[in-house]
Write a protein that holds these residues in place. Structure first.
Motif, PDB file in Angstrom:
ATOM      1  N   SER A 167      -1.600  -0.516 -39.182  1.00 35.01           N
ATOM      2  CA  SER A 167      -2.845  -0.069 -38.552  1.00 35.01           C
ATOM      3  C   SER A 167      -3.062  -0.832 -37.254  1.00 35.01           C
ATOM      4  CB  SER A 167      -4.050  -0.284 -39.481  1.00 35.01           C
ATOM      5  OG  SER A 167      -4.007   0.618 -40.567  1.00 35.01           O
TER       6      SER A 167
ATOM      7  N   GLY B  19       3.789   7.487 -36.233  1.00 37.48           N
ATOM      8  CA  GLY B  19       4.282   7.144 -37.568  1.00 37.48           C
ATOM      9  C   GLY B  19       3.684   8.048 -38.626  1.00 37.48           C
ATOM     10  N   LYS B  20       4.412   8.263 -39.716  1.00 36.01           N
ATOM     11  CA  LYS B  20       3.933   9.127 -40.797  1.00 36.01           C
ATOM     12  C   LYS B  20       2.624   8.583 -41.361  1.00 36.01           C
ATOM     13  CE  LYS B  20       5.213  11.027 -45.302  1.00 36.01           C
ATOM     14  NZ  LYS B  20       6.241  11.040 -46.382  1.00 36.01           N
ATOM     15  N   TRP B  21       1.610   9.436 -41.431  1.00 31.79           N
ATOM     16  CA  TRP B  21       0.289   9.052 -41.925  1.00 31.79           C
ATOM     17  C   TRP B  21       0.350   8.855 -43.435  1.00 31.79           C
ATOM     18  CZ3 TRP B  21      -3.542  10.983 -45.204  1.00 31.79           C
ATOM     19  CH2 TRP B  21      -4.837  10.454 -45.018  1.00 31.79           C
TER      20      TRP B  21
ATOM     21  N   SER C 225      -6.511   4.925 -39.477  1.00 30.87           N
ATOM     22  CA  SER C 225      -5.251   5.382 -40.068  1.00 30.87           C
ATOM     23  C   SER C 225      -4.334   4.237 -40.490  1.00 30.87           C
ATOM     24  CB  SER C 225      -4.494   6.270 -39.070  1.00 30.87           C
ATOM     25  OG  SER C 225      -5.194   7.472 -38.833  1.00 30.87           O
TER      26      SER C 225
ATOM     27  N   ARG D 227      -0.308   3.910 -41.226  1.00 34.09           N
ATOM     28  CA  ARG D 227       0.917   4.679 -41.012  1.00 34.09           C
ATOM     29  C   ARG D 227       2.161   3.956 -41.532  1.00 34.09           C
ATOM     30  NH1 ARG D 227      -0.237   9.023 -37.937  1.00 34.09           N
ATOM     31  NH2 ARG D 227      -2.230   8.993 -36.795  1.00 34.09           N
ATOM     32  N   GLU D 228       3.200   4.743 -41.768  1.00 32.90           N
ATOM     33  CA  GLU D 228       4.437   4.208 -42.327  1.00 32.90           C
ATOM     34  C   GLU D 228       5.152   3.280 -41.357  1.00 32.90           C
ATOM     35  OE1 GLU D 228       8.206   6.618 -43.506  1.00 32.90           O
ATOM     36  OE2 GLU D 228       6.839   6.731 -45.235  1.00 32.90           O
TER      37      GLU D 228
END
Length: 255
Positions: free
Chosen positions: A113, A72-74, A63, A65-66
């Protein structure tokens, strides 16, 4: 006499004034020089501490993420063996204590990541045959572990005919940093891609699904030149010999 006195005083004042200007000019030059040295030092220090560079993803569907946390937002995910750019930014989650790296993908997307699943300054490769694992580049440090054909790894160092690799063995549980002989690795894109999709095929839930997925890999003309095609065909034959239909099994039991 009075005129001569006035002239002498005027000349003296002019000399003093010129000296002041010269000193002021020299001081300004020194300040500029000092500032230049300071900037030069700052730039050098920044460059020396810059750890950015290419990185290899060592986990399929890793993933991005933000923010550097598990919540965290994916944004997207990366593929096993994919090359990305590590920006040099790092973060440790204060709650989980997990390390994160900020990366930039080839399409411009950026995000965070998990650091353990990235090999910074590594080069992607794939194991071509059953390969012994060593703790160090020394035959005396051989372990009981082995890499399997089509295991995707990142090469992170080398010494003579040895290479240090980072990755997960098919029979292992964790990402490892170990040494192997360099002649057991291929860096050809066609071999890496074939190994990646064959690996996905082997995770299918049923033997029938695995056979179908492997046949698709073999039938893909883009993978025709891979050195793994023969190995995959052998795997298909093995699965087919073991994949006896349920109704046939019932007949044998009745007999």
């Amino acid at each position: 006499m009075k005129k001569i006195f006035i002239a002498v005083v005027s000349i003296s004042l002019m000399v003093v004034s010129c000296k002041g200007e010269v000193n002021t000019s020299n001081n300004s030059a020194t300040e500029v020089s000092d500032n230049s040295e300071t900037k030069k030092t700052e730039n050098t220090s920044s460059k020396e501490n810059d750890e950015s560079g290419d990185a290899i993803c060592l986990l399929d569907k890793l993933s991005v993420r933000e923010t550097p946390t598990a919540k965290g937002k994916w944004i997207t995910s990366m593929s096993l063996g994919e090359k990305v750019y590590f920006t040099g930014e790092k973060h440790i989650d204060s709650v989980t204590k997990k390390d994160y790296f900020k990366v930039k993908l080839i399409d411009g997307k950026e995000g965070w990541s998990r650091a353990p699943f990235l090999a910074v300054n590594g080069k992607v490769g794939v194991i071509t045959q059953k390969t012994s694992v060593y703790k160090r580049p020394d035959l005396l440090t051989k372990t009981e572990n082995e890499f399997s054909p089509m295991d995707i790894i990142a090469v992170i160092g080398n010494q003579d005919d040895w290479v240090q690799v980072k990755g997960k063995r098919a029979t292992g549980k964790y990402i490892e940093e170990v040494w192997v002989k360099s002649n057991n690795i291929s860096d050809k894109q066609v071999d890496i891609a074939t190994a990646k999709f064959a690996g996905i095929a082997l995770t299918k839930p049923t033997m029938t699904d695995r056979i179908k997925a492997l046949q698709e890999v073999v039938g893909n003309s883009d993978f025709a030149e891979s050195s793994f095609i023969g190995l995959i065909q052998e795997k298909i034959k093995d699965y087919e010999s073991k994949n006896v239909p349920v109704d046939v099994q019932d007949v044998k039991v009745e007999e």
